[in-house]
Write a protein that holds these residues in place. Sequence first.
Motif, short mmCIF file in Angstrom:
data_model
loop_
_atom_site.label_atom_id
_atom_site.label_comp_id
_atom_site.label_asym_id
_atom_site.label_seq_id
_atom_site.Cartn_x
_atom_site.Cartn_y
_atom_site.Cartn_z
N GLN A 71 37.44 52.22 23.27
CA GLN A 71 38.72 52.91 23.10
C GLN A 71 38.50 54.30 22.50
O GLN A 71 39.14 55.27 22.91
CB GLN A 71 39.65 52.10 22.18
N PHE A 72 37.60 54.39 21.55
CA PHE A 72 37.32 55.66 20.88
C PHE A 72 36.73 56.68 21.86
O PHE A 72 37.16 57.83 21.90
CB PHE A 72 36.34 55.42 19.73
N GLU A 73 35.77 56.24 22.65
CA GLU A 73 35.15 57.14 23.63
C GLU A 73 36.15 57.60 24.68
O GLU A 73 36.10 58.76 25.13
CB GLU A 73 33.97 56.42 24.31
N LYS A 74 37.06 56.73 25.05
CA LYS A 74 38.08 57.10 26.04
C LYS A 74 39.05 58.12 25.46
O LYS A 74 39.47 59.06 26.14
CB LYS A 74 38.84 55.84 26.49
N ALA A 75 39.40 57.94 24.19
CA ALA A 75 40.35 58.86 23.53
C ALA A 75 39.71 60.20 23.21
O ALA A 75 40.41 61.21 23.10
CB ALA A 75 40.89 58.22 22.26
N HIS A 76 38.38 60.20 23.06
CA HIS A 76 37.67 61.44 22.69
C HIS A 76 36.49 61.67 23.64
O HIS A 76 35.34 61.35 23.31
CB HIS A 76 37.17 61.36 21.24
N PRO A 77 36.76 62.20 24.81
CA PRO A 77 35.68 62.47 25.77
C PRO A 77 34.61 63.36 25.13
O PRO A 77 34.92 64.28 24.39
CB PRO A 77 36.40 63.22 26.90
N GLY A 78 33.37 63.01 25.40
CA GLY A 78 32.27 63.78 24.80
C GLY A 78 31.68 63.10 23.59
O GLY A 78 30.68 63.56 23.03
N THR A 79 32.29 61.97 23.18
CA THR A 79 31.73 61.19 22.07
C THR A 79 31.05 59.94 22.62
O THR A 79 31.38 59.47 23.71
CB THR A 79 32.81 60.75 21.06
N LYS A 80 30.13 59.41 21.85
CA LYS A 80 29.46 58.15 22.22
C LYS A 80 29.22 57.34 20.95
O LYS A 80 28.66 57.85 19.98
CB LYS A 80 28.14 58.41 22.93
N VAL A 81 29.67 56.09 20.96
CA VAL A 81 29.49 55.20 19.81
C VAL A 81 28.40 54.19 20.14
O VAL A 81 28.52 53.43 21.10
CB VAL A 81 30.79 54.47 19.44
#
Length: 273
Positions: A71-81
């Motif tokens: 969900q986090f990666e989808k909400a913030h493109p360019g991030t990776k958890v």
Amino acid sequence: MTRSEHRPRRMPQVAGAGIAALLALSACSSSDSSAKSDSSASASVSDKLSGDVTVFAAASLKESFTTLGEQFEKAHPGTKVTFNFGGSDTLAASITSGAPADVFASASPKTMKIVTDAKDNASEPATFVRNQLEIATLPGNPDKISSLKDLTNSDLKVVLCDKTVPCGAAAQKALEASKLKLTPASYEEDVKAALNKVVLKEADAAVVYKTDVKAAGDKVEGVNFPESAGAINDYPIALLKDSKNAETARAFIALVQSAEGQKVLTEAGFLQP
């Protein structure tokens, strides 16, 4: 009455209308400017979130944190958890030994303290969920296990989490409170390993968390026991001070603590803090 006598009456009306128009125009301009400013600020904050975040998390958080990471990666493109799941004690030891990580989510305050006590290695931890123990049995509960005391039957092959792991410490607390002595077939390194023994039919039962029983679906059957109410674990989360991407790490922690994050966690069987 002369024409000049009319002017004093008309002039204030025109001036008043002009001022009103100017004020309205000014208000619109201010409102538009504020809206643009807020929009710009929001976009700016969103744009700042980028890069990788490494989260060390208790094994029991695997399913729910994986969902939150997506969900986090989808909400913030360019991030990776990226996650490292395992026994909280092992994760704490890795962090204090210098393993690179941004966030630590532990299954107990005790294991979190190992990290916070080591050279002030983390920010102030916050409890974000709690978890309760449950007995996992083979599907259909063929041994008719109905209580913690039943696990002391020498004919049963029972596994526990290692005593240094939060789920193992909680099980030990419940056993001691019940004045029961249980010698398990094995002590496992984390709660998933203990549960897996039952899933693979290598054990008749295991004392794990309710969340793990739920995640396993029909591969196991859960048995509640009243003593578990006295051995509930608090789960703290903290930003590690050596984080290479602190802003994005804080944003992930905020998601975990948000209403949206709590919904994912409670649906997985966790208790609210």
